[in-house]
Design a protein around this motif. Structure first.
Motif, PDB file in Angstrom:
ATOM      1  N   PRO A  96       0.824  -1.223   0.000  1.00 37.96           N
ATOM      2  CA  PRO A  96       0.000   0.000   0.000  1.00 37.96           C
ATOM      3  C   PRO A  96       0.851   1.263   0.000  1.00 37.96           C
ATOM      4  O   PRO A  96       1.896   1.329   0.637  1.00 37.96           O
ATOM      5  CB  PRO A  96      -0.794  -0.108   1.303  1.00 37.96           C
ATOM      6  CG  PRO A  96      -0.803  -1.561   1.620  1.00 37.96           C
ATOM      7  CD  PRO A  96       0.514  -2.088   1.126  1.00 37.96           C
ATOM      8  N   ARG A  97       0.387   2.268  -0.716  1.00 41.85           N
ATOM      9  CA  ARG A  97       1.088   3.552  -0.794  1.00 41.85           C
ATOM     10  C   ARG A  97       0.896   4.382   0.471  1.00 41.85           C
ATOM     11  O   ARG A  97       1.729   5.226   0.774  1.00 41.85           O
ATOM     12  CB  ARG A  97       0.577   4.376  -1.989  1.00 41.85           C
ATOM     13  CG  ARG A  97       0.938   3.837  -3.306  1.00 41.85           C
ATOM     14  CD  ARG A  97       2.313   4.193  -3.828  1.00 41.85           C
ATOM     15  NE  ARG A  97       2.660   5.586  -3.676  1.00 41.85           N
ATOM     16  CZ  ARG A  97       3.877   6.024  -3.376  1.00 41.85           C
ATOM     17  NH1 ARG A  97       4.857   5.178  -3.202  1.00 41.85           N
ATOM     18  NH2 ARG A  97       4.136   7.289  -3.258  1.00 41.85           N
ATOM     19  N   ARG A  98      -0.214   4.178   1.168  1.00 40.01           N
ATOM     20  CA  ARG A  98      -0.521   5.016   2.331  1.00 40.01           C
ATOM     21  C   ARG A  98      -1.075   4.177   3.467  1.00 40.01           C
ATOM     22  O   ARG A  98      -1.801   3.226   3.246  1.00 40.01           O
ATOM     23  CB  ARG A  98      -1.588   6.067   1.971  1.00 40.01           C
ATOM     24  CG  ARG A  98      -1.210   7.001   0.903  1.00 40.01           C
ATOM     25  CD  ARG A  98      -2.410   7.772   0.392  1.00 40.01           C
ATOM     26  NE  ARG A  98      -3.324   8.130   1.463  1.00 40.01           N
ATOM     27  CZ  ARG A  98      -3.919   9.288   1.582  1.00 40.01           C
ATOM     28  NH1 ARG A  98      -3.777  10.204   0.686  1.00 40.01           N
ATOM     29  NH2 ARG A  98      -4.731   9.532   2.576  1.00 40.01           N
ATOM     30  N   PHE A  99      -0.737   4.597   4.669  1.00 39.01           N
ATOM     31  CA  PHE A  99      -1.327   4.061   5.890  1.00 39.01           C
ATOM     32  C   PHE A  99      -1.577   5.236   6.824  1.00 39.01           C
ATOM     33  O   PHE A  99      -1.029   6.317   6.636  1.00 39.01           O
ATOM     34  CB  PHE A  99      -0.362   3.109   6.621  1.00 39.01           C
ATOM     35  CG  PHE A  99      -0.229   1.740   6.025  1.00 39.01           C
ATOM     36  CD1 PHE A  99      -1.292   0.855   6.009  1.00 39.01           C
ATOM     37  CD2 PHE A  99       0.987   1.312   5.516  1.00 39.01           C
ATOM     38  CE1 PHE A  99      -1.155  -0.420   5.489  1.00 39.01           C
ATOM     39  CE2 PHE A  99       1.127   0.037   4.997  1.00 39.01           C
ATOM     40  CZ  PHE A  99       0.055  -0.826   4.978  1.00 39.01           C
ATOM     41  N   GLU A 100      -2.379   4.999   7.841  1.00 34.75           N
ATOM     42  CA  GLU A 100      -2.479   5.957   8.940  1.00 34.75           C
ATOM     43  C   GLU A 100      -1.871   5.280  10.164  1.00 34.75           C
ATOM     44  O   GLU A 100      -2.186   4.133  10.467  1.00 34.75           O
ATOM     45  CB  GLU A 100      -3.925   6.350   9.223  1.00 34.75           C
ATOM     46  CG  GLU A 100      -4.021   7.424  10.302  1.00 34.75           C
ATOM     47  CD  GLU A 100      -5.422   7.965  10.492  1.00 34.75           C
ATOM     48  OE1 GLU A 100      -5.542   9.028  11.116  1.00 34.75           O
ATOM     49  OE2 GLU A 100      -6.394   7.334  10.030  1.00 34.75           O
ATOM     50  N   ILE A 101      -0.973   6.002  10.832  1.00 33.41           N
ATOM     51  CA  ILE A 101      -0.375   5.499  12.065  1.00 33.41           C
ATOM     52  C   ILE A 101      -1.063   6.201  13.223  1.00 33.41           C
ATOM     53  O   ILE A 101      -1.181   7.431  13.237  1.00 33.41           O
ATOM     54  CB  ILE A 101       1.141   5.776  12.116  1.00 33.41           C
ATOM     55  CG1 ILE A 101       1.850   5.032  10.988  1.00 33.41           C
ATOM     56  CG2 ILE A 101       1.713   5.353  13.467  1.00 33.41           C
ATOM     57  CD1 ILE A 101       3.337   5.321  10.902  1.00 33.41           C
ATOM     58  N   LEU A 102      -1.535   5.412  14.184  1.00 35.55           N
ATOM     59  CA  LEU A 102      -2.184   5.939  15.381  1.00 35.55           C
ATOM     60  C   LEU A 102      -1.273   5.668  16.568  1.00 35.55           C
ATOM     61  O   LEU A 102      -0.885   4.521  16.802  1.00 35.55           O
ATOM     62  CB  LEU A 102      -3.529   5.259  15.605  1.00 35.55           C
ATOM     63  CG  LEU A 102      -4.527   5.323  14.446  1.00 35.55           C
ATOM     64  CD1 LEU A 102      -5.724   4.456  14.740  1.00 35.55           C
ATOM     65  CD2 LEU A 102      -4.941   6.754  14.168  1.00 35.55           C
ATOM     66  N   LEU A 103      -0.925   6.693  17.296  1.00 36.26           N
ATOM     67  CA  LEU A 103      -0.142   6.546  18.522  1.00 36.26           C
ATOM     68  C   LEU A 103      -1.135   6.517  19.668  1.00 36.26           C
ATOM     69  O   LEU A 103      -1.843   7.497  19.910  1.00 36.26           O
ATOM     70  CB  LEU A 103       0.839   7.705  18.667  1.00 36.26           C
ATOM     71  CG  LEU A 103       1.816   7.602  19.813  1.00 36.26           C
ATOM     72  CD1 LEU A 103       2.748   6.416  19.610  1.00 36.26           C
ATOM     73  CD2 LEU A 103       2.624   8.879  19.938  1.00 36.26           C
ATOM     74  N   VAL A 104      -1.212   5.358  20.341  1.00 33.73           N
ATOM     75  CA  VAL A 104      -2.221   5.177  21.385  1.00 33.73           C
ATOM     76  C   VAL A 104      -1.561   4.738  22.687  1.00 33.73           C
ATOM     77  O   VAL A 104      -0.503   4.117  22.678  1.00 33.73           O
ATOM     78  CB  VAL A 104      -3.283   4.126  20.968  1.00 33.73           C
ATOM     79  CG1 VAL A 104      -4.059   4.582  19.744  1.00 33.73           C
ATOM     80  CG2 VAL A 104      -2.664   2.775  20.712  1.00 33.73           C
ATOM     81  N   PRO A 105      -2.193   5.046  23.824  1.00 27.05           N
ATOM     82  CA  PRO A 105      -1.695   4.507  25.096  1.00 27.05           C
ATOM     83  C   PRO A 105      -1.887   2.997  25.097  1.00 27.05           C
ATOM     84  O   PRO A 105      -2.859   2.485  24.531  1.00 27.05           O
ATOM     85  CB  PRO A 105      -2.593   5.164  26.150  1.00 27.05           C
ATOM     86  CG  PRO A 105      -3.413   6.176  25.446  1.00 27.05           C
ATOM     87  CD  PRO A 105      -3.344   5.906  23.989  1.00 27.05           C
ATOM     88  N   GLU A 106      -0.964   2.276  25.700  1.00 17.48           N
ATOM     89  CA  GLU A 106      -1.069   0.814  25.716  1.00 17.48           C
ATOM     90  C   GLU A 106      -2.340   0.319  26.379  1.00 17.48           C
ATOM     91  O   GLU A 106      -2.841  -0.737  26.046  1.00 17.48           O
ATOM     92  CB  GLU A 106       0.157   0.200  26.383  1.00 17.48           C
ATOM     93  CG  GLU A 106       1.370   0.244  25.488  1.00 17.48           C
ATOM     94  CD  GLU A 106       2.556  -0.480  26.061  1.00 17.48           C
ATOM     95  OE1 GLU A 106       2.489  -1.005  27.189  1.00 17.48           O
ATOM     96  OE2 GLU A 106       3.579  -0.519  25.371  1.00 17.48           O
ATOM     97  N   HIS A 107      -2.916   1.101  27.302  1.00 16.43           N
ATOM     98  CA  HIS A 107      -4.106   0.612  27.990  1.00 16.43           C
ATOM     99  C   HIS A 107      -5.320   0.497  27.082  1.00 16.43           C
ATOM    100  O   HIS A 107      -6.291  -0.131  27.434  1.00 16.43           O
ATOM    101  CB  HIS A 107      -4.433   1.484  29.217  1.00 16.43           C
ATOM    102  CG  HIS A 107      -4.917   2.853  28.871  1.00 16.43           C
ATOM    103  ND1 HIS A 107      -4.061   3.930  28.715  1.00 16.43           N
ATOM    104  CD2 HIS A 107      -6.153   3.331  28.666  1.00 16.43           C
ATOM    105  CE1 HIS A 107      -4.767   5.006  28.431  1.00 16.43           C
ATOM    106  NE2 HIS A 107      -6.038   4.669  28.394  1.00 16.43           N
ATOM    107  N   VAL A 108      -5.284   1.058  25.873  1.00 19.47           N
ATOM    108  CA  VAL A 108      -6.412   0.875  24.950  1.00 19.47           C
ATOM    109  C   VAL A 108      -6.222  -0.356  24.078  1.00 19.47           C
ATOM    110  O   VAL A 108      -7.087  -0.694  23.300  1.00 19.47           O
ATOM    111  CB  VAL A 108      -6.671   2.116  24.057  1.00 19.47           C
ATOM    112  CG1 VAL A 108      -6.996   3.332  24.880  1.00 19.47           C
ATOM    113  CG2 VAL A 108      -5.541   2.363  23.106  1.00 19.47           C
TER     114      VAL A 108
END
Length: 105
Positions: free
Chosen positions: A9-21
């Motif tokens: 894939p040419r694109r992704f979205e990276i989500l930075l989340v707290p580990e508790h989720v």
């Protein structure tokens, strides 16, 4: 930068989340993310051997098959302990087939 076509894939979205989720049911979303960015393939391979992606202050090597982030810098810094990076499909953009045309005035 290479202009060669790649099967990933040419694109992704990276989500930075707290580990508790991490234990939540369903995939993470932008509402639970502390920060997110749409990253695009540079056409290069990162130090990890996986495709290299950049955008929104994030630089990442991502395994496109498993969507595992193999390396990540945010604004040039490593991710702090207690935070986790998740990869999801990038939202449709103007260059995505079938995407709505942008509104102009």
């Amino acid at each position: 930068m290479s202009t060669q076509w790649h099967p990933y894939p040419r694109r992704f979205e990276i989500l930075l989340v707290p580990e508790h989720v991490d234990g939540r049911s369903g995939p993470p979303d932008a509402a639970t993310a502390l920060r997110s960015a749409v990253v695009e393939a540079t056409g290069e391979t990162g130090e990890s051997g996986y495709p290299h992606y950049e955008g929104g202050g994030m630089v990442a090597d991502i395994d496109p098959e498993t969507r595992t982030v193999e390396g990540l810098l945010i604004d040039g810094y490593e991710v702090d302990y207690g935070l986790s990076a998740r990869v999801v499909d990038a939202p449709a953009g103007p260059d995505t087939p079938g995407a709505a045309e942008p509104h102009t005035r």
